[in-house]
Design a protein around this motif. Sequence first.
Motif, PDB file in Angstrom:
ATOM      1  N   ASN A 224       0.803  -1.225   0.000  1.00  0.00           N
ATOM      2  CA  ASN A 224       0.000   0.000   0.000  1.00  0.00           C
ATOM      3  C   ASN A 224       0.837   1.276   0.000  1.00  0.00           C
ATOM      4  O   ASN A 224       0.312   2.360  -0.289  1.00  0.00           O
ATOM      5  N   PHE A 225       2.115   1.155   0.337  1.00  0.00           N
ATOM      6  CA  PHE A 225       2.992   2.340   0.348  1.00  0.00           C
ATOM      7  C   PHE A 225       3.651   2.577  -1.014  1.00  0.00           C
ATOM      8  O   PHE A 225       4.344   3.571  -1.199  1.00  0.00           O
ATOM      9  N   LEU A 226       3.441   1.655  -1.946  1.00  0.00           N
ATOM     10  CA  LEU A 226       4.034   1.800  -3.278  1.00  0.00           C
ATOM     11  C   LEU A 226       3.170   2.713  -4.145  1.00  0.00           C
ATOM     12  O   LEU A 226       1.949   2.810  -3.941  1.00  0.00           O
ATOM     13  N   PRO A 227       3.785   3.388  -5.130  1.00  0.00           N
ATOM     14  CA  PRO A 227       3.035   4.320  -5.995  1.00  0.00           C
ATOM     15  C   PRO A 227       2.204   3.589  -7.052  1.00  0.00           C
ATOM     16  O   PRO A 227       2.459   3.668  -8.255  1.00  0.00           O
ATOM     17  N   LEU A 228       1.194   2.836  -6.586  1.00  0.00           N
ATOM     18  CA  LEU A 228       0.305   2.098  -7.468  1.00  0.00           C
ATOM     19  C   LEU A 228      -1.128   2.550  -7.223  1.00  0.00           C
ATOM     20  O   LEU A 228      -1.478   2.964  -6.108  1.00  0.00           O
ATOM     21  N   SER A 229      -1.955   2.470  -8.255  1.00  0.00           N
ATOM     22  CA  SER A 229      -3.364   2.845  -8.096  1.00  0.00           C
ATOM     23  C   SER A 229      -4.061   1.867  -7.173  1.00  0.00           C
ATOM     24  O   SER A 229      -3.636   0.716  -7.030  1.00  0.00           O
ATOM     25  N   GLN A 230      -5.152   2.321  -6.575  1.00  0.00           N
ATOM     26  CA  GLN A 230      -5.891   1.446  -5.674  1.00  0.00           C
ATOM     27  C   GLN A 230      -6.454   0.246  -6.420  1.00  0.00           C
ATOM     28  O   GLN A 230      -6.491  -0.868  -5.888  1.00  0.00           O
ATOM     29  N   ASN A 231      -6.877   0.460  -7.650  1.00  0.00           N
ATOM     30  CA  ASN A 231      -7.391  -0.658  -8.453  1.00  0.00           C
ATOM     31  C   ASN A 231      -6.325  -1.721  -8.680  1.00  0.00           C
ATOM     32  O   ASN A 231      -6.600  -2.925  -8.604  1.00  0.00           O
ATOM     33  N   LYS A 232      -5.094  -1.264  -8.970  1.00  0.00           N
ATOM     34  CA  LYS A 232      -3.993  -2.209  -9.199  1.00  0.00           C
ATOM     35  C   LYS A 232      -3.651  -2.947  -7.919  1.00  0.00           C
ATOM     36  O   LYS A 232      -3.415  -4.169  -7.933  1.00  0.00           O
ATOM     37  N   LEU A 233      -3.635  -2.221  -6.796  1.00  0.00           N
ATOM     38  CA  LEU A 233      -3.351  -2.860  -5.508  1.00  0.00           C
ATOM     39  C   LEU A 233      -4.408  -3.906  -5.178  1.00  0.00           C
ATOM     40  O   LEU A 233      -4.086  -5.004  -4.721  1.00  0.00           O
ATOM     41  N   ASN A 234      -5.678  -3.558  -5.419  1.00  0.00           N
ATOM     42  CA  ASN A 234      -6.757  -4.510  -5.149  1.00  0.00           C
ATOM     43  C   ASN A 234      -6.641  -5.744  -6.025  1.00  0.00           C
ATOM     44  O   ASN A 234      -6.909  -6.867  -5.584  1.00  0.00           O
ATOM     45  N   GLU A 235      -6.233  -5.531  -7.271  1.00  0.00           N
ATOM     46  CA  GLU A 235      -6.062  -6.656  -8.201  1.00  0.00           C
ATOM     47  C   GLU A 235      -4.975  -7.607  -7.709  1.00  0.00           C
ATOM     48  O   GLU A 235      -5.152  -8.830  -7.702  1.00  0.00           O
ATOM     49  N   ILE A 236      -3.843  -7.033  -7.273  1.00  0.00           N
ATOM     50  CA  ILE A 236      -2.743  -7.854  -6.748  1.00  0.00           C
ATOM     51  C   ILE A 236      -3.191  -8.570  -5.469  1.00  0.00           C
ATOM     52  O   ILE A 236      -2.945  -9.768  -5.291  1.00  0.00           O
ATOM     53  N   GLY A 237      -3.861  -7.827  -4.591  1.00  0.00           N
ATOM     54  CA  GLY A 237      -4.309  -8.401  -3.324  1.00  0.00           C
ATOM     55  C   GLY A 237      -5.280  -9.549  -3.517  1.00  0.00           C
ATOM     56  O   GLY A 237      -5.178 -10.583  -2.847  1.00  0.00           O
ATOM     57  N   ARG A 238      -6.228  -9.394  -4.437  1.00  0.00           N
ATOM     58  CA  ARG A 238      -7.195 -10.463  -4.697  1.00  0.00           C
ATOM     59  C   ARG A 238      -6.509 -11.699  -5.281  1.00  0.00           C
ATOM     60  O   ARG A 238      -6.859 -12.828  -4.929  1.00  0.00           O
ATOM     61  N   LYS A 239      -5.531 -11.484  -6.153  1.00  0.00           N
ATOM     62  CA  LYS A 239      -4.792 -12.604  -6.738  1.00  0.00           C
ATOM     63  C   LYS A 239      -4.050 -13.369  -5.650  1.00  0.00           C
ATOM     64  O   LYS A 239      -4.110 -14.608  -5.590  1.00  0.00           O
ATOM     65  N   TRP A 240      -3.347 -12.648  -4.785  1.00  0.00           N
ATOM     66  CA  TRP A 240      -2.601 -13.300  -3.711  1.00  0.00           C
ATOM     67  C   TRP A 240      -3.539 -14.011  -2.745  1.00  0.00           C
ATOM     68  O   TRP A 240      -3.269 -15.119  -2.287  1.00  0.00           O
ATOM     69  N   HIS A 241      -4.661 -13.337  -2.421  1.00  0.00           N
ATOM     70  CA  HIS A 241      -5.616 -13.954  -1.500  1.00  0.00           C
ATOM     71  C   HIS A 241      -6.179 -15.247  -2.080  1.00  0.00           C
ATOM     72  O   HIS A 241      -6.302 -16.257  -1.369  1.00  0.00           O
ATOM     73  N   ASN A 242      -6.543 -15.247  -3.342  1.00  0.00           N
ATOM     74  CA  ASN A 242      -7.095 -16.455  -3.961  1.00  0.00           C
ATOM     75  C   ASN A 242      -6.096 -17.610  -3.924  1.00  0.00           C
ATOM     76  O   ASN A 242      -6.473 -18.770  -3.745  1.00  0.00           O
ATOM     77  N   GLN A 243      -4.806 -17.280  -4.074  1.00  0.00           N
ATOM     78  CA  GLN A 243      -3.771 -18.310  -3.950  1.00  0.00           C
ATOM     79  C   GLN A 243      -3.731 -18.860  -2.530  1.00  0.00           C
ATOM     80  O   GLN A 243      -3.681 -20.078  -2.321  1.00  0.00           O
ATOM     81  N   ASP A 244      -3.751 -17.965  -1.542  1.00  0.00           N
ATOM     82  CA  ASP A 244      -3.785 -18.394  -0.130  1.00  0.00           C
ATOM     83  C   ASP A 244      -5.004 -19.285   0.121  1.00  0.00           C
ATOM     84  O   ASP A 244      -4.910 -20.359   0.707  1.00  0.00           O
ATOM     85  N   TRP A 245      -6.153 -18.811  -0.316  1.00  0.00           N
ATOM     86  CA  TRP A 245      -7.453 -19.439  -0.043  1.00  0.00           C
ATOM     87  C   TRP A 245      -7.530 -20.855  -0.610  1.00  0.00           C
ATOM     88  O   TRP A 245      -7.961 -21.781   0.078  1.00  0.00           O
ATOM     89  N   GLU A 246      -7.106 -21.014  -1.849  1.00  0.00           N
ATOM     90  CA  GLU A 246      -7.216 -22.310  -2.521  1.00  0.00           C
ATOM     91  C   GLU A 246      -6.090 -23.270  -2.127  1.00  0.00           C
ATOM     92  O   GLU A 246      -6.340 -24.439  -1.837  1.00  0.00           O
ATOM     93  N   GLN A 247      -4.865 -22.776  -2.107  1.00  0.00           N
ATOM     94  CA  GLN A 247      -3.727 -23.664  -1.860  1.00  0.00           C
ATOM     95  C   GLN A 247      -3.639 -24.127  -0.413  1.00  0.00           C
ATOM     96  O   GLN A 247      -3.129 -25.213  -0.131  1.00  0.00           O
ATOM     97  N   SER A 248      -4.159 -23.331   0.527  1.00  0.00           N
ATOM     98  CA  SER A 248      -4.085 -23.687   1.947  1.00  0.00           C
ATOM     99  C   SER A 248      -4.988 -24.866   2.289  1.00  0.00           C
ATOM    100  O   SER A 248      -4.865 -25.457   3.363  1.00  0.00           O
TER     101      SER A 248
END
Length: 268
Positions: A224-248
């Motif tokens: 969140n401290f990186l110079p990225l748009s909120q939409n891009k951050l949300n996209e990255i966050g959802r991708k990482w979360h889905n990996q956590d959610w499914e692989q765990s």
Amino acid sequence: MKTAEEIIETNKKQKEFYNNIKQNFFTKIWAKIRNGLLNRIRKSIGVQDQAYQLHKEWLGDLSNKKVLDLGCFAGNYLSLYLAENAQEYIGIDLSDVAIAKLNERLKNIPTAKAVAVDFLTDEFSEKDFDIIYAYGVLHHFPNTTILIDKLNEKLKVGGLIVSYDPLETSWPIKLIRTLYRPFQSDAEWEWPFTRKTVEQYKKAFTILDRRGVLGKSKWMAIMNFLPLSQNKLNEIGRKWHNQDWEQSKTSDKVLYSCMHVTMLMKKN
């Protein structure tokens, strides 16, 4: 390891704490991080609603079920859903102040009641539950063996436990919690799950499903401290979360990198 009698004595302190919540400076800071930054991350990547929806799927048809809402305080997110849909609903918590508030919310549901009682004492004599819903509760017991014995005592054969608890199995969280613990107001009854804890539940029950939350996605706190748009951050966050959610579901490595675990367990 604490005995049942020692835990019951600690629970008296816990009751007073939650009846008159007085957090010290350090606990307030941790609460702001947990309820502020981490909750914003969970909402932005859709974790919170997804977990509650999954719990509803796990709970299934409640119309012929006797349900225990363990450690419900004044009502968690699903308490009224459980009360309105179960054949019989009992919510219990140590705090009589919180239970009075929940009973006010339940007053028009004749098959539901809330009781201020310690789960470990003989005072709580109800049993033969089809489902025990334990949101943010199981990690409040320092002796997992005693808790598992009591859960088994209260459940019917084939009965289900739906749980959600914090983990301290990833190195950054373990480090932070170790540094924070000496200053923690509620340290006596806060025992986030370790690998050993999860293994104890694996041996005691059949784990029908499990999901880890905030594994790779916990690093969104830094992203969140990186110079990225909120939409891009949300996209990255959802991708990482889905990996956590499914692989765990099947990978211990992924599960133990997470900050929280939710499990569907069945009594054998």
